[in-house]
Design an enzyme around this catalytic site. Sequence first.
Site, PDB file in Angstrom:
ATOM      1  CB  CYS A 138       0.060  49.430  -6.550  1.00 18.38           C
ATOM      2  SG  CYS A 138       1.110  48.288  -7.455  1.00 18.38           S
ATOM      3  CE  LYS A 174      11.861   7.263   3.584  1.00 22.49           C
ATOM      4  NZ  LYS A 174      11.014   8.198   4.317  1.00 22.49           N
ATOM      5  CD  GLU A 197      -1.108  -0.324   3.734  1.00 26.75           C
ATOM      6  OE1 GLU A 197      -2.186  -0.903   3.561  1.00 26.75           O
ATOM      7  OE2 GLU A 197      -0.685   0.014   4.841  1.00 26.75           O
ATOM      8  CE  LYS A 251       7.376   5.307   5.303  1.00 25.24           C
ATOM      9  NZ  LYS A 251       7.252   6.705   5.666  1.00 25.24           N
ATOM     10  CE1 TYR A 311      -0.113   3.639   9.435  1.00 25.93           C
ATOM     11  CE2 TYR A 311      -0.779   5.268   7.810  1.00 25.93           C
ATOM     12  CZ  TYR A 311      -0.057   4.918   8.937  1.00 25.93           C
ATOM     13  OH  TYR A 311       0.708   5.861   9.561  1.00 25.93           O
ATOM     14  CB  CYS A 344       3.491  47.850  -3.202  1.00 23.92           C
ATOM     15  SG  CYS A 344       2.787  49.300  -3.993  1.00 23.92           S
ATOM     16  CB  CYS A 380       2.879  51.719  -8.782  1.00 28.35           C
ATOM     17  SG  CYS A 380       3.177  51.418  -7.027  1.00 28.35           S
ATOM     18  CB  CYS A 425       5.997  49.003  -5.859  1.00 29.94           C
ATOM     19  SG  CYS A 425       4.862  48.007  -6.845  1.00 29.94           S
ATOM     20  CG  ASP A 427       6.061  12.634   3.783  1.00 34.04           C
ATOM     21  OD1 ASP A 427       6.264  12.382   4.990  1.00 34.04           O
ATOM     22  OD2 ASP A 427       6.782  13.383   3.112  1.00 34.04           O
TER      23      ASP A 427
HETATM   24  S1  IVH Z   1       2.285   0.785   9.149  1.00 32.66           S
HETATM   25  C1  IVH Z   1       3.554  -0.864  13.307  1.00 32.66           C
HETATM   26  N1  IVH Z   1       1.471   1.776   6.857  1.00 32.66           N
HETATM   27  O1  IVH Z   1       5.347   5.758   8.133  1.00 32.66           O
HETATM   28  C2  IVH Z   1       3.746  -0.211  11.991  1.00 32.66           C
HETATM   29  N2  IVH Z   1       2.796   3.165   8.261  1.00 32.66           N
HETATM   30  O2  IVH Z   1       8.193   5.550   8.529  1.00 32.66           O
HETATM   31  C3  IVH Z   1       2.706   0.782  11.736  1.00 32.66           C
HETATM   32  N3  IVH Z   1       3.152   5.415   7.370  1.00 32.66           N
HETATM   33  O3  IVH Z   1       5.210   5.134  11.572  1.00 32.66           O
HETATM   34  C4  IVH Z   1       2.965   1.558  10.539  1.00 32.66           C
HETATM   35  N4  IVH Z   1       1.971   5.159   5.519  1.00 32.66           N
HETATM   36  O4  IVH Z   1       3.565   6.945  10.484  1.00 32.66           O
HETATM   37  C5  IVH Z   1       2.177   2.004   7.977  1.00 32.66           C
HETATM   38  N5  IVH Z   1       0.609   2.520   4.835  1.00 32.66           N
HETATM   39  C6  IVH Z   1       1.318   2.749   5.942  1.00 32.66           C
HETATM   40  C7  IVH Z   1       1.939   3.977   6.200  1.00 32.66           C
HETATM   41  C8  IVH Z   1       2.677   4.147   7.369  1.00 32.66           C
HETATM   42  C9  IVH Z   1       2.698   6.005   6.246  1.00 32.66           C
HETATM   43  C10 IVH Z   1       4.010   6.094   8.347  1.00 32.66           C
HETATM   44  C11 IVH Z   1       3.720   5.737   9.785  1.00 32.66           C
HETATM   45  C12 IVH Z   1       4.949   5.027  10.222  1.00 32.66           C
HETATM   46  C13 IVH Z   1       5.990   5.679   9.391  1.00 32.66           C
HETATM   47  C14 IVH Z   1       7.266   4.868   9.309  1.00 32.66           C
END
Ligand code: IVH
Length: 484
Positions: free
Chosen positions: A432, A315, A115, A117, A227, A427, A412, A409, A119
């Site tokens: 302006c 990553k 799935e 990740k 998640y 300004c 103007c 500015c 941010d």
């Molecule tokens: S599972 C026990 N699933 O990434 C593990 N984490 O770098 C629980 N994160 O601590 C985390 N997307 O804050 C999981 N699909 C995803 C995620 C995810 C983002 C974050 C989460 C985690 C951190 C680790």
Amino acid sequence: MNDLEKTQQKIETLRAEIERHNRLYYLDAASEITDREYDQLLQSLEKLETQFPEFSTPTSPTQRVGGAPLDRFDSARHAVPMMSLSNTYSKEEVTEFKRRIHKLIPAESFNYILEPKIDGVAISLRYENGDLVLAVTRGDGTTGDDVTSNVRTIPSIPLRLADLMPPAVLEVRGEIYMDIAGFASLNEQRQEAGLEPFANPRNACAGSLKLLDPREVAQRPLDAIFYATGQLDGVSFETHEQMLLSLKNYGLRSTPTYWLSEKIEEIIDRLDELENMRHEFPFEMDGGVIKVNERRLYEKLGYTAKSPRWAVAYKYEPEQAETTLHAISIQVGRTGVLTPVAELEPVQLAGTTVKRATLHNEDEIRRKGIKIGDRVILEKAGEIIPAIVKVLTEKRTGVELEFTMPTTCPACGSETEKRAGEVALRCINLQCPAQVKSWIAHYASRGAMDISGLGEALVIQLVDSGLVKNPAELYALKKSRCSG
Ligand code: IVH
């Protein structure tokens, strides 16, 4: 049933109806009613709750933003520690992850699930008998900040689970994020207000959750995806996939897409497919997460000090491009703020051609050590706004020029000022033409009066010809004057 019982029932029905529309809107993107009709439902409920305060409850949809600002956040202990993920940066490391698992559980057959990740900022929500009672940040993994009143303002997070027989305890973990498009307009607003813009959606999200006034948080475009689970009482899930599907039934948003396979090679292939989908999500994705789907294997696989052995993050590299900064121009905004803009050698970045990038303000240019003529590295903050993240000083030839903000500015010629507590230069001339143009363009834009046909080119003509000096004068325009 007496009158009071009937009223109570009516209130309950209205709440359930509003919650259903919330889910249709936020989870299924399939509203059945207009915003206006939704507001009317909410108003009827508000009216009844004011008339009959004995029936009001903190989990009513009218109570998302409640109470006075806090002085500080209390800390709260996690019932189950919030762990992190171990990171991998190559596909070889992912294969290594598979080998480790097979050594630990050689006889088991199972699936992997992949799935996105997200941010954002990690959060743990606790529902007791279906009611949201606590929202805690990760903190040090054992104890975090109780940000319940802020999290309650996030419209896609249910205050009550959509289940008539909810479990005694359901803790869900996920990520709060700032919608990318929302981040862009928030930064624009901040810039117009002379405030320091946020560096990226994650910082903006973290900053929003730290606000002490929930009414302010409610204005921020925050959202959440779940998640994982924490403490569970009265419910259990066999697989990760089943948990994701159940969350949806509870009215909680879970990951928008995932892949299942018993072969790690197939999951590894999907990592590229997921990466290519980067720009389709409303959040920033910094990788993929691979988990063992069968939850019964979690305890067998166990944990290291910081992370589970049944999951790993892969990553992605941030998307970057190298180009030349040809010049720095100055844009004058609606409130007179002078914003330096980088004029770049056009370059392909994350699927679009980038020619300009905002530099925010002079402090930022100093901080990054940017000079005109520099070779620079661009990155998309919030995937849509390109920003200069680095200067390649080793590529300097000596002809690069130091940049200073103009004292007057550029539109103007009036004086500029820096207000106390602001980073921006403004300004001071309210007439302006550049300010007037952005003011009128903003007034006519879709988010405001939505005047069709009044685009940038026409605004420039109207202001330059002296026909319009403020939005009110748009209405005094006569047909003959327009065409003549
Ligand atoms: S599972 C026990 N699933 O990434 C593990 N984490 O770098 C629980 N994160 O601590 C985390 N997307 O804050 C999981 N699909 C995803 C995620 C995810 C983002 C974050 C989460 C985690 C951190 C680790």
